[in-house]
Design an enzyme around this catalytic site. Structure first.
Site, PDB file in Angstrom:
ATOM      1  N   LYS A  34       0.843  -1.206   0.000  1.00 34.58           N
ATOM      2  CA  LYS A  34       0.000   0.000   0.000  1.00 34.58           C
ATOM      3  C   LYS A  34       0.874   1.250   0.000  1.00 34.58           C
ATOM      4  CE  LYS A  34      -4.408  -1.653   1.199  1.00 34.58           C
ATOM      5  NZ  LYS A  34      -4.990  -2.428   2.277  1.00 34.58           N
TER       6      LYS A  34
ATOM      7  N   LYS B 185      -3.646  -9.454  -7.681  1.00 45.43           N
ATOM      8  CA  LYS B 185      -4.813 -10.225  -7.232  1.00 45.43           C
ATOM      9  C   LYS B 185      -6.089  -9.446  -7.563  1.00 45.43           C
ATOM     10  CE  LYS B 185      -5.194  -8.344  -2.667  1.00 45.43           C
ATOM     11  NZ  LYS B 185      -5.175  -8.332  -1.272  1.00 45.43           N
TER      12      LYS B 185
ATOM     13  N   LYS C 280     -11.113  -4.873  -5.411  1.00 48.31           N
ATOM     14  CA  LYS C 280     -12.017  -3.774  -5.755  1.00 48.31           C
ATOM     15  C   LYS C 280     -11.243  -2.559  -6.254  1.00 48.31           C
ATOM     16  CE  LYS C 280     -13.408  -5.120  -1.264  1.00 48.31           C
ATOM     17  NZ  LYS C 280     -14.378  -5.806  -0.553  1.00 48.31           N
TER      18      LYS C 280
HETATM   19  P1  TYM Z   1     -10.730  -8.529   2.785  1.00 49.21           P
HETATM   20  O1  TYM Z   1     -11.952  -7.800   3.210  1.00 49.21           O
HETATM   21  O2  TYM Z   1      -9.743  -7.837   1.919  1.00 49.21           O
HETATM   22  O3  TYM Z   1     -11.134  -9.861   2.030  1.00 49.21           O
HETATM   23  C1  TYM Z   1     -12.066 -10.775   2.578  1.00 49.21           C
HETATM   24  C2  TYM Z   1     -11.627 -12.198   2.283  1.00 49.21           C
HETATM   25  O4  TYM Z   1     -11.533 -12.404   0.876  1.00 49.21           O
HETATM   26  C3  TYM Z   1     -10.245 -12.928   0.541  1.00 49.21           C
HETATM   27  N1  TYM Z   1      -9.821 -12.416  -0.769  1.00 49.21           N
HETATM   28  C4  TYM Z   1      -9.386 -13.183  -1.784  1.00 49.21           C
HETATM   29  N2  TYM Z   1      -9.245 -14.521  -1.897  1.00 49.21           N
HETATM   30  C5  TYM Z   1      -8.791 -15.003  -3.092  1.00 49.21           C
HETATM   31  N3  TYM Z   1      -8.478 -14.199  -4.142  1.00 49.21           N
HETATM   32  C6  TYM Z   1      -8.606 -12.853  -4.073  1.00 49.21           C
HETATM   33  N4  TYM Z   1      -8.317 -12.096  -5.123  1.00 49.21           N
HETATM   34  C7  TYM Z   1      -9.081 -12.287  -2.845  1.00 49.21           C
HETATM   35  N5  TYM Z   1      -9.336 -11.019  -2.434  1.00 49.21           N
HETATM   36  C8  TYM Z   1      -9.783 -11.115  -1.158  1.00 49.21           C
HETATM   37  C9  TYM Z   1      -9.334 -12.407   1.650  1.00 49.21           C
HETATM   38  O5  TYM Z   1      -8.164 -13.185   1.775  1.00 49.21           O
HETATM   39  C10 TYM Z   1     -10.246 -12.505   2.859  1.00 49.21           C
HETATM   40  O6  TYM Z   1     -10.236 -13.815   3.384  1.00 49.21           O
HETATM   41  N6  TYM Z   1      -7.770  -8.389   6.793  1.00 49.21           N
HETATM   42  C11 TYM Z   1      -8.929  -9.039   6.239  1.00 49.21           C
HETATM   43  C12 TYM Z   1     -10.182  -8.944   7.084  1.00 49.21           C
HETATM   44  C13 TYM Z   1     -10.047  -9.365   8.501  1.00 49.21           C
HETATM   45  C14 TYM Z   1      -9.987 -10.704   8.976  1.00 49.21           C
HETATM   46  C15 TYM Z   1      -9.954 -10.607  10.389  1.00 49.21           C
HETATM   47  C16 TYM Z   1      -9.954 -11.951   8.339  1.00 49.21           C
HETATM   48  C17 TYM Z   1     -10.034  -8.552   9.585  1.00 49.21           C
HETATM   49  N7  TYM Z   1     -10.001  -9.295  10.731  1.00 49.21           N
HETATM   50  C18 TYM Z   1      -9.893 -11.757  11.190  1.00 49.21           C
HETATM   51  C19 TYM Z   1      -9.873 -13.097   9.152  1.00 49.21           C
HETATM   52  C20 TYM Z   1      -9.838 -12.982  10.558  1.00 49.21           C
HETATM   53  C21 TYM Z   1      -9.247  -8.385   4.896  1.00 49.21           C
HETATM   54  O7  TYM Z   1      -8.966  -7.244   4.667  1.00 49.21           O
HETATM   55  O8  TYM Z   1      -9.994  -9.134   4.073  1.00 49.21           O
END
Ligand code: TYM
Length: 325
Positions: free
Chosen positions: A113, A193, A196
């Site tokens: 980032k 990857k 959004k």
């Molecule tokens: P976030 O909101 O970016 O994404 C949510 C979930 O979707 C998965 N993901 C993907 N998997 C495969 N290919 C992709 N292109 C892709 N883009 C997103 C992410 O790996 C995620 O599982 N930090 C986390 C949110 C979070 C969290 C937590 C997760 C906060 N606290 C505690 C688990 C446990 C995040 O930003 O996910």
């Protein structure tokens, strides 16, 4: 009984990466009656990026609708909003005091980032510590996530270990569980990857059939004449083959075999139809759930009511162990 914990940020509607890397697995894990599940919308995390305060409430609501329409069942899983449980932030503070700056400086997502030119706020830097608190507050052992979150889960394990060493055994060391599609790549840039922040290469589950077709027909491929799957050398076409395989229940080699001798345009057409057909029921359910705001809010309130006593008990235990009165 194992505890499963995962969160997702409210920052736009769900995309195919969220679905294949996280949501589908989170839903499937509901069939295991030997587990407790806590799924939450991480609204606090989502404030670390750029956002419009006028849009935030809508994003949170829409994500709750997406999760319910996507199959999260409030009878089987506790679904709630992170900030409704104040212990998430409280535990994160305690964890801040046992996490080194060096550990956070090594976080790839943070470095990426910053490399993109974002001026980081302290919350963005500290993001993984709040995530460790999210997981350990419920003594989570299994965390269904996409591959991009692995380093953060590793930090949560380190945090649990450091806390246990210093204050006595309190937390389990959580493990990530990945799907067969842990990293769905952008449709128009297979080196990034799907996310959004790259909307043209991002298939949103709410996209109209027309938009889905357009995005897939425009997807990057390569100059080979044949469909194939070799993620290292042919990332773009392999990504499309993997998506087809995941949505059809076939293996990637079965997909390659099935489309042998078929041109890319024809394959993309078939893929687009498969994607449209797969998400039609989701879109229909979503439209129904969306209208029922009272019911959605009730689910989130009940979820918070169920999660709160567990969060309070952990925080009470932590307060005592670190010496607070
Ligand atoms: P976030 O909101 O970016 O994404 C949510 C979930 O979707 C998965 N993901 C993907 N998997 C495969 N290919 C992709 N292109 C892709 N883009 C997103 C992410 O790996 C995620 O599982 N930090 C986390 C949110 C979070 C969290 C937590 C997760 C906060 N606290 C505690 C688990 C446990 C995040 O930003 O996910």
């Amino acid at each position: 009984m194992k505890t499963i914990v995962s969160g997702i940020q409210p920052s736009g509607t769900l995309h195919l990466g969220n679905y294949l890397g996280f949501l589908r697995q989170a839903v499937e894990l509901q069939d295991n009656s030997g587990c407790k599940r806590f799924y939450f919308i991480v609204d606090f995390h989502s404030l670390t990026g750029r956002y419009n305060p006028k849009e935030k409430a809508k994003e949170i609501y829409e994500l709750a609708v997406d999760l319910l329409a996507g199959g999260i069942d409030p009878k089987k899983s506790t679904l709630f909003i992170q900030s409704h449980i104040e212990e998430h932030a409280n535990l994160a503070w305690i964890f801040n005091t046992i996490t080194s700056m060096g550990q956070l400086e090594r976080m790839v997502e943070y470095k990426e980032k910053v490399a993109q030119g974002i001026t980081p706020n302290a919350g963005l830097f500290d993001y993984p510590v709040l995530m460790a608190a999210d997981i350990l507050l419920y003594k989570g052992e299994l965390v269904p996530v996409g591959e991009d979150q692995l380093q953060h889960i590793e930090l949560a394990r380190d945090t649990a270990r450091a806390f246990n060493r210093r204050f006595g055994k309190t937390f389990p060391e959580p493990k990530a569980i990945l799907t067969k599609a842990p990293r769905v790549m952008s449709l128009n840039n297979a080196r990034q990857k799907m996310s959004k922040s790259l909307p043209q290469g991002c298939l949103f589950l709410t996209d109209s059939p027309k938009v889905m077709r357009e995005k897939i027909m425009r997807a990057e491929t390569d100059s080979h004449a044949e469909i194939g799957c070799d993620p290292k050398r042919r990332a773009a076409i392999s990504n499309l083959v993997m998506i087809y395989a995941e949505l059809s229940g076939m293996t990637t080699s079965e997909v390659v075999k099935m489309f042998k001798g078929v041109g890319y345009a024809e394959f993309k057409k078939e893929l687009a139809e498969l994607v449209i057909k797969t998400f039609k029921p989701f879109q229909e359910r979503r439209a129904k759930v969306f209208k029922n705001k009272a019911q959605v809010m009730k689910v989130l309130e009940e979820g918070a009511r169920n999660a709160r006593p567990i969060a309070r008990a952990t925080m009470e235990e932590v307060r005592k162990k670190v010496g607070l009165i």
